[in-house]
Scaffold this motif. Structure first.
Motif, PDB file in Angstrom:
ATOM      1  N   LEU A  18       0.839  -1.204   0.000  1.00  0.00           N
ATOM      2  CA  LEU A  18       0.000   0.000   0.000  1.00  0.00           C
ATOM      3  C   LEU A  18       0.867   1.245   0.000  1.00  0.00           C
ATOM      4  CD1 LEU A  18      -2.702   1.462   0.200  1.00  0.00           C
ATOM      5  CD2 LEU A  18      -2.610   1.148   2.674  1.00  0.00           C
ATOM      6  N   TRP A  19       1.918   1.270   0.823  1.00  0.00           N
ATOM      7  CA  TRP A  19       2.786   2.449   0.855  1.00  0.00           C
ATOM      8  C   TRP A  19       3.395   2.708  -0.522  1.00  0.00           C
ATOM      9  CZ3 TRP A  19       0.113   3.136   4.539  1.00  0.00           C
ATOM     10  CH2 TRP A  19       0.227   2.639   5.828  1.00  0.00           C
ATOM     11  N   GLN A  20       3.750   1.629  -1.224  1.00  0.00           N
ATOM     12  CA  GLN A  20       4.369   1.803  -2.540  1.00  0.00           C
ATOM     13  C   GLN A  20       3.406   2.477  -3.519  1.00  0.00           C
ATOM     14  OE1 GLN A  20       7.775   0.861  -3.663  1.00  0.00           O
ATOM     15  NE2 GLN A  20       6.906   2.472  -4.929  1.00  0.00           N
ATOM     16  N   PRO A  66       8.643  14.736   4.590  1.00  0.00           N
ATOM     17  CA  PRO A  66      10.015  14.585   5.081  1.00  0.00           C
ATOM     18  C   PRO A  66      10.680  13.280   4.677  1.00  0.00           C
ATOM     19  CG  PRO A  66       8.474  14.032   6.806  1.00  0.00           C
ATOM     20  CD  PRO A  66       7.643  14.472   5.630  1.00  0.00           C
ATOM     21  N   GLY A  67       9.972  12.413   4.032  1.00  0.00           N
ATOM     22  CA  GLY A  67      10.515  11.121   3.611  1.00  0.00           C
ATOM     23  C   GLY A  67       9.497  10.428   2.727  1.00  0.00           C
ATOM     24  N   THR A  68       9.714   9.176   2.450  1.00  0.00           N
ATOM     25  CA  THR A  68       8.754   8.425   1.660  1.00  0.00           C
ATOM     26  C   THR A  68       7.501   8.162   2.499  1.00  0.00           C
ATOM     27  OG1 THR A  68       9.575   6.270   2.374  1.00  0.00           O
ATOM     28  CG2 THR A  68      10.642   7.283   0.449  1.00  0.00           C
ATOM     29  N   VAL A  69       6.432   7.763   1.828  1.00  0.00           N
ATOM     30  CA  VAL A  69       5.213   7.391   2.546  1.00  0.00           C
ATOM     31  C   VAL A  69       5.515   6.262   3.526  1.00  0.00           C
ATOM     32  CG1 VAL A  69       2.888   6.429   2.305  1.00  0.00           C
ATOM     33  CG2 VAL A  69       3.694   8.178   0.691  1.00  0.00           C
ATOM     34  N   LYS A  70       6.345   5.309   3.100  1.00  0.00           N
ATOM     35  CA  LYS A  70       6.716   4.211   3.995  1.00  0.00           C
ATOM     36  C   LYS A  70       7.468   4.728   5.221  1.00  0.00           C
ATOM     37  CE  LYS A  70       9.723   0.139   4.300  1.00  0.00           C
ATOM     38  NZ  LYS A  70       8.923  -0.525   5.334  1.00  0.00           N
ATOM     39  N   ASP A  71       8.424   5.624   5.025  1.00  0.00           N
ATOM     40  CA  ASP A  71       9.160   6.184   6.163  1.00  0.00           C
ATOM     41  C   ASP A  71       8.200   6.783   7.184  1.00  0.00           C
ATOM     42  OD1 ASP A  71      11.607   5.536   5.014  1.00  0.00           O
ATOM     43  OD2 ASP A  71      11.835   7.514   4.069  1.00  0.00           O
ATOM     44  N   ILE A  72       7.288   7.595   6.670  1.00  0.00           N
ATOM     45  CA  ILE A  72       6.364   8.301   7.560  1.00  0.00           C
ATOM     46  C   ILE A  72       5.429   7.321   8.264  1.00  0.00           C
ATOM     47  CG2 ILE A  72       4.457   9.961   7.635  1.00  0.00           C
ATOM     48  CD1 ILE A  72       5.811  11.304   5.156  1.00  0.00           C
ATOM     49  N   LEU A 106       7.554  17.535  12.353  1.00  0.00           N
ATOM     50  CA  LEU A 106       8.530  17.079  13.320  1.00  0.00           C
ATOM     51  C   LEU A 106       9.063  15.745  12.825  1.00  0.00           C
ATOM     52  CD1 LEU A 106       6.946  17.891  16.798  1.00  0.00           C
ATOM     53  CD2 LEU A 106       9.181  18.653  15.984  1.00  0.00           C
ATOM     54  N   GLU A 107      10.374  15.582  12.804  1.00  0.00           N
ATOM     55  CA  GLU A 107      10.954  14.376  12.227  1.00  0.00           C
ATOM     56  C   GLU A 107      11.526  13.460  13.306  1.00  0.00           C
ATOM     57  OE1 GLU A 107      13.281  14.820   8.716  1.00  0.00           O
ATOM     58  OE2 GLU A 107      12.393  16.773   8.220  1.00  0.00           O
ATOM     59  N   LYS A 108      11.938  12.277  12.893  1.00  0.00           N
ATOM     60  CA  LYS A 108      12.429  11.267  13.834  1.00  0.00           C
ATOM     61  C   LYS A 108      13.824  11.595  14.371  1.00  0.00           C
ATOM     62  CE  LYS A 108      11.791   6.869  13.018  1.00  0.00           C
ATOM     63  NZ  LYS A 108      11.071   6.460  14.241  1.00  0.00           N
ATOM     64  N   THR A 109      14.391  12.683  13.899  1.00  0.00           N
ATOM     65  CA  THR A 109      15.680  13.107  14.447  1.00  0.00           C
ATOM     66  C   THR A 109      15.546  13.624  15.872  1.00  0.00           C
ATOM     67  OG1 THR A 109      15.366  15.340  13.570  1.00  0.00           O
ATOM     68  CG2 THR A 109      16.515  13.731  12.160  1.00  0.00           C
ATOM     69  N   GLY A 110      14.321  14.008  16.259  1.00  0.00           N
ATOM     70  CA  GLY A 110      14.100  14.568  17.586  1.00  0.00           C
ATOM     71  C   GLY A 110      14.334  16.056  17.658  1.00  0.00           C
ATOM     72  N   GLU A 111      14.753  16.672  16.559  1.00  0.00           N
ATOM     73  CA  GLU A 111      14.999  18.113  16.559  1.00  0.00           C
ATOM     74  C   GLU A 111      13.691  18.882  16.590  1.00  0.00           C
ATOM     75  OE1 GLU A 111      17.411  19.039  13.220  1.00  0.00           O
ATOM     76  OE2 GLU A 111      19.122  17.836  13.886  1.00  0.00           O
ATOM     77  N   SER A 112      13.704  20.048  17.195  1.00  0.00           N
ATOM     78  CA  SER A 112      12.511  20.886  17.240  1.00  0.00           C
ATOM     79  C   SER A 112      12.314  21.568  15.897  1.00  0.00           C
ATOM     80  CB  SER A 112      12.645  21.935  18.348  1.00  0.00           C
ATOM     81  OG  SER A 112      13.747  22.781  18.084  1.00  0.00           O
ATOM     82  N   VAL A 113      11.121  22.100  15.697  1.00  0.00           N
ATOM     83  CA  VAL A 113      10.804  22.828  14.472  1.00  0.00           C
ATOM     84  C   VAL A 113       9.955  24.028  14.855  1.00  0.00           C
ATOM     85  CG1 VAL A 113       8.680  21.554  13.942  1.00  0.00           C
ATOM     86  CG2 VAL A 113      10.011  22.550  12.081  1.00  0.00           C
TER      87      VAL A 113
END
Length: 969
Positions: free
Chosen positions: A494-496, A517-523, A591-598
């Motif tokens: 489905l993500w593909q 911020p990334g592919t649908v799969k990443d998110i 907000l991404e998986k890096t943990g950084e603020s935005v």
């Protein structure tokens, strides 16, 4: 080491508490477990050894050297032998050999296979050297003297015997009363792993095949047989006198759990409906006495089916659609392809008997099951770890289908309260689970038929449709379904297809896509493969709002097993924006998986307040800086309509939940509720009452409860103005076409809460209505409409609560006389409203026994009603303790129902009650089965409750006292 005086005092107090707790534990656990004989669940196959608990069996998958291509199934169930309903069957399965092997291994449970022959495609018989059962895995194994060859086809033919049981799974016996006689019917419920109880089969979703079914049924014009496909007619007499075979067209490829059949004396309401590829018959089946109440199903079912053809851009693939209302059914409904099965109360509608809330449920359950004709039936997950692909999608798009047929019923408001906010509680426990979760044995499979798979699945899909845009979302889903139709898929497939839809979209028309911020799969992996969800902390400096994320847990002291971060779509709005801007629900930033603020900018530095997560489309909570919480409180107090209904409900639910978790001062959260005296919308009130009910449960047995009631009543009295009259039967639309169904739910909620808080006007009017109903009751016409159906639950409950033993006996008599399933549900709730312990004990006794006074389908629900009553809570626990073996045998074999006898104890809030649960868990550690996760979640909830009392009861009590003094002044 020296010991202080304070320490000595503490130790003495703890010792006294331990003595008291020990005494209670001895009282509760004296005697042996399970003194009651369990229901007869006799197996015709060997029973598993007691030394190997089912939960420890992990290698349960079938070997893959063979796959079925065609089943020919003949099943005859006899109805004319008292207390014994034998089942005779033949199963012939065509097999394709994918790799060499010397056995044919498939599933069979509670079946006695009397013969098994294996032949080549040319008809040459292969020698079967041994036939064995592996009862731990439900395997039937035919060992061969020679190897099967890859690329060739074979056939196995088996004759077998079994019997219809009353356990609501497999091919089971159901009964109902018609006049003075009892009528029998046989019907199936195979999901997830019970087709093997009806015929030997490859009972895993990945083994799709065609099915040719013949059913033995009594030879009479009033008898009808149904299956997934159209009947081809009577094909001749069986070897049993008085029975004939009725056969059906060969099906499209499908999984075994979607096979369905029914033999009954039901009647049908139906019509030919025009779909994309021509007309098909669409019928609704029910007991003859109930057939007049199928009109809503016939009105909405075809329209919803047409809508999903348009939505998925794929024609409905079967030549007919049957929906059948069953007197007893384990689930609410089941999506068997072309033959959808329902509980009666979730399919049948009568304008003067069915509440607005139940009518709403009927509409969305029909939409849910018809959505499955594509998501789940046409394309099926490879394995149960992706159950959520079925249930999450159906639980989301059912609201879209419902909106097509009833556009004025505020469906997304209902979704936010009933699904998103509801599941956020369960998912805030450490013992929650990820949406996509590894499962092996049937007990583990049954445990994931829960709110995570359904409601969290639906919530993250809704979030995805908003950050991708609805156009791209629909395109990707449609392409995915077309690519895998009649086949199986995993979530990555489905993500593909969604990723391809993103890549092929017209960029100028979809400006938010560049922000992904990334592919649908990443998110989406961050939402489906990890447990829990985040709280987004928002802090404002001037025109800039900065965001950070952290996992939200109700227990702030919980130690996380891993650091979880998500890809979080953010949007923000300021007080200067218009209400139309709240519909701009795309992602402004991530907000991404890096943990950084935005950071995001507001329209100006002069914004009075700002708000995040528009329309609560994101699956997360938001915690604001103190200044913004106060600004939001002031805005709601001045004119709450400047914030749309969904976001008002979201603010209240977030604030009270954050306070519960120790992340927000409770005074800030409680202050936010002060505007509710002016609130006329359903879900802000409903969200608040759900949170307040938690506080109520924690303080109900303390001296603080009067202050709690006084505050709630102060809000209610602002709402219950002189024009806020108790609804009458004349106000119920005879055609069921409510103009504002959530308005009816709002009235019901306000009146119910007022009665619970002891509001005199409510207590008096309900007592009067109950008395009039009771005094004019005609046993020959028990369902004569005299009460507003949306208010009956309140009137019945108040009548029982205030009316003592006489009222309880009267309403129990009504339970046995009424002919409506939805009415019996209301009575089951009302019977638990009594404060008389001996009546609650009697009610618990009614839950026991095969063919008992309470239908098996309703036992766990009735139990939950009793356990929710503080006067019945400990007796309910004793009931589970004393009847563990019976409950485990009756409800704990591969179903989710067993856990429902554990979860009501989530309201426990003392160390002694926690010890009771832990003793129960330890005493049955090897036999929790499908209740294993429920037990862990319940114990965690009780630990949270104990912590809450220690941390918050003084703060909440002081606030309530202060608020009530201000109100009095």
């Amino acid at each position: 080491m020296a010991v202080s005086k304070v320490t000595v005092i503490v130790l003495v107090v703890l010792s006294l508490c331990a003595i008291v707790a020990t005494g209670l534990l001895v009282y509760f656990f004296a005697g042996r477990y399970g003194d009651d004989d369990p229901v007869d669940v006799t197996n015709t196959t060997p029973t598993p050894p007691t030394t190997t608990p089912p939960s420890e069996v992990t290698d349960v998958r079938l070997p893959v050297h063979l796959h079925p291509t065609l089943y020919n199934i003949k099943i005859l169930a006899k109805f004319d032998q008292e207390n014994d309903y034998p089942l005779h069957g033949e199963a012939t399965i065509d097999l394709a050999c994918d790799s060499p092997g010397s056995n044919v291994t498939l599933h069979a449970k509670n079946l006695n296979v009397t013969s098994a022959t294996v032949t080549t495609a040319e008809g040459t018989e292969l020698a079967v050297s041994d036939r064995t059962y592996d009862p731990e895995r439900d395997f039937f194994i035919a060992m061969l003297d020679e190897d099967l060859e890859a690329g060739k086809t074979y056939r196995i033919r088996m004759e077998y015997r079994g019997r219809l049981q009353r356990d609501l799974v497999g091919y089971y016996l159901s009964q109902y009363d018609e006049g003075d006689s009892t009528r029998n019917l046989a019907v199936t419920k195979f999901q997830p792993t019970d087709a093997r109880k009806a015929f030997p089969c490859f009972d895993e979703p990945d083994f799709k095949a065609n099915f040719s079914v013949s059913l033995g049924r009594p030879n009479g014009t009033n008898w009808v047989a149904l299956s997934n496909m159209n009947s081809t007619g009577i094909t001749g007499d069986t070897s049993e006198p008085g029975y004939v075979w009725e056969s059906f067209e060969t099906s499209v490829p499908m999984s075994t759990y979607l096979v369905a059949f029914a033999v009954s004396e039901f009647a049908a309401d139906g019509a030919n409906v025009s779909l994309a590829e021509g007309e098909i018959p669409f019928k609704v089946w029910a007991r003859p006495e109930m057939i007049e109440f199928t009109q809503k199903a016939m009105e909405h079912g075809p329209a919803i089916l047409k809508y999903f053809e348009e939505y998925f851009d794929i024609p409905y693939p079967l030549p007919k659609m049957d929906m059948i209302a069953l007197p007893d059914f384990a689930s609410g409904a089941m999506e068997n392809w072309g033959l959808v099965t329902y509980r009666e109360e979730y399919l049948l509608y009568q304008w003067n008997q069915t509440s607005a809330a139940t009518l709403t449920r009927i509409v969305y359950i029909i939409a849910h099951e018809l959505a499955h004709m594509w998501f789940g039936d046409l394309v099926t997950p490879v394995w149960w770890n992706d159950l959520w692909l079925n249930e999450g999608f159906a639980s989301y798009v059912m609201y879209l289908g419902s909106e097509r047929v009833e556009p004025n019923w505020s469906w997304m408001d209902q979704f936010v309260f009933s699904d998103l906010q509801d599941v956020l509680y369960l998912d805030s426990l450490e013992n929650s689970h990820s949406i996509s979760v590894e499962v092996n044995n049937p007990n583990q499979i049954s445990q994931i038929f829960d709110r995570i798979s359904y409601a969290k699945g639906a919530s993250v899909i809704r979030m995805m449709s908003h950050f991708l845009t609805e156009k791209i979302f629909k395109k990707g889903v449609s392409d995915y379904l077309k690519a895998f139709q009649y086949d199986n898929a995993v979530q990555d497939d489905l993500w593909q297809y969604l990723e391809w839809a993103v890549g092929n979209a017209t960029k100028p028309a979809l400006p938010t896509l560049s922000a992904l911020p990334g592919t649908v799969k990443d998110i989406m992996d961050s939402w489906t493969l990890f447990t829990g969800y985040p709280v987004v902390n928002a802090t404002r400096e001037g025109q800039t709002v900065t965001f950070q994320q952290k996992r939200f847990l109700l227990n702030p002291g919980a130690s996380e097993k891993l650091t979880t971060l998500w890809y979080i779509p953010l949007n923000v709005i300021g007080s200067s924006n218009s209400t139309d801007d709240f519909d701009s629900t795309g992602a402004m930033a991530w907000l991404e998986k890096t943990g950084e603020s935005v950071a995001l900018g507001l329209p100006s530095e002069d914004e009075d307040w700002y708000l995040v997560n528009l329309q609560q489309t994101g699956y997360y909570r938001v915690n604001y800086d103190d200044g913004n919480w106060e600004a939001l409180r002031a805005a709601l107090a001045a004119d709450h309509t400047v914030i749309p209904t969904i976001n008002r409900a979201g603010l209240l639910d977030d604030a009270l939940s954050l306070a519960r978790a120790g992340l927000l001062d409770y005074r800030v959260a409680l202050n936010l509720t002060g505007y509710l005296g002016s609130e006329k919308a359903y879900i802000p009130w409903a969200a608040t009452i759900r949170n307040f009910n938690y506080i109520r449960g924690m303080i109900e047995t303390t001296g603080t409860y009067d202050h709690y009631k006084a505050y709630i009543l102060s809000l209610l009295r602002h709402v219950m103005t002189p024009g806020f009259n108790f609804p009458t039967l004349e106000e119920v639309p005879k055609d069921g076409n409510y103009t504002d169904v959530t308005g009816v739910m709002y009235e019901t909620l306000i009146w119910t809460t007022a009665c619970e808080m002891g509001e005199e006007s409510c207590v008096d009017v309900t007592a009067d209505l109950f008395k009039k109903w009771k005094d004019n009751y005609d046993e020959s016409k028990p369902d004569e409409p005299t009460l507003n159906p949306s208010m009956k639950a309140l009137v019945y409950c108040q009548g029982v609560r205030e009316g003592g033993e006489d009222a309880w006996e009267f309403i129990y008599k009504h339970y046995n006389l009424t002919n409506y399933a939805s009415e019996r549900t209301l009575v089951l709730q009302a019977m638990a409203c009594t404060n008389i312990s001996k009546l609650l004990d009697r009610y618990l006794d009614l839950l026991l026994g095969e063919g008992g006074a309470i239908q098996r389908q309703d036992v766990s629900r009735a139990f939950a009603y009793i356990a929710a009553n503080p006067h019945g809570r400990l007796d309910a626990f004793k009931f589970v303790r004393d009847n563990w073996d019976y409950l485990q045998a009756t409800f704990g074999v591969g179903t989710a129902a067993f856990g429902r006898f554990i979860t009501p104890f989530s309201s426990f809030n003392t160390e002694t009650e926690l010890a009771l649960l832990e003793f129960l868990k330890d005493a049955h550690s090897n036999e929790l089965g499908s209740a294993e996760r429920a037990m862990e979640q319940t114990i965690e909830s009780v630990q949270i409750n104990i912590r809450w009392i220690g941390d918050n009861i003084d703060v909440v009590t002081d606030w309530l006292k202060m608020k009530n003094s201000v109100e009095v002044l």
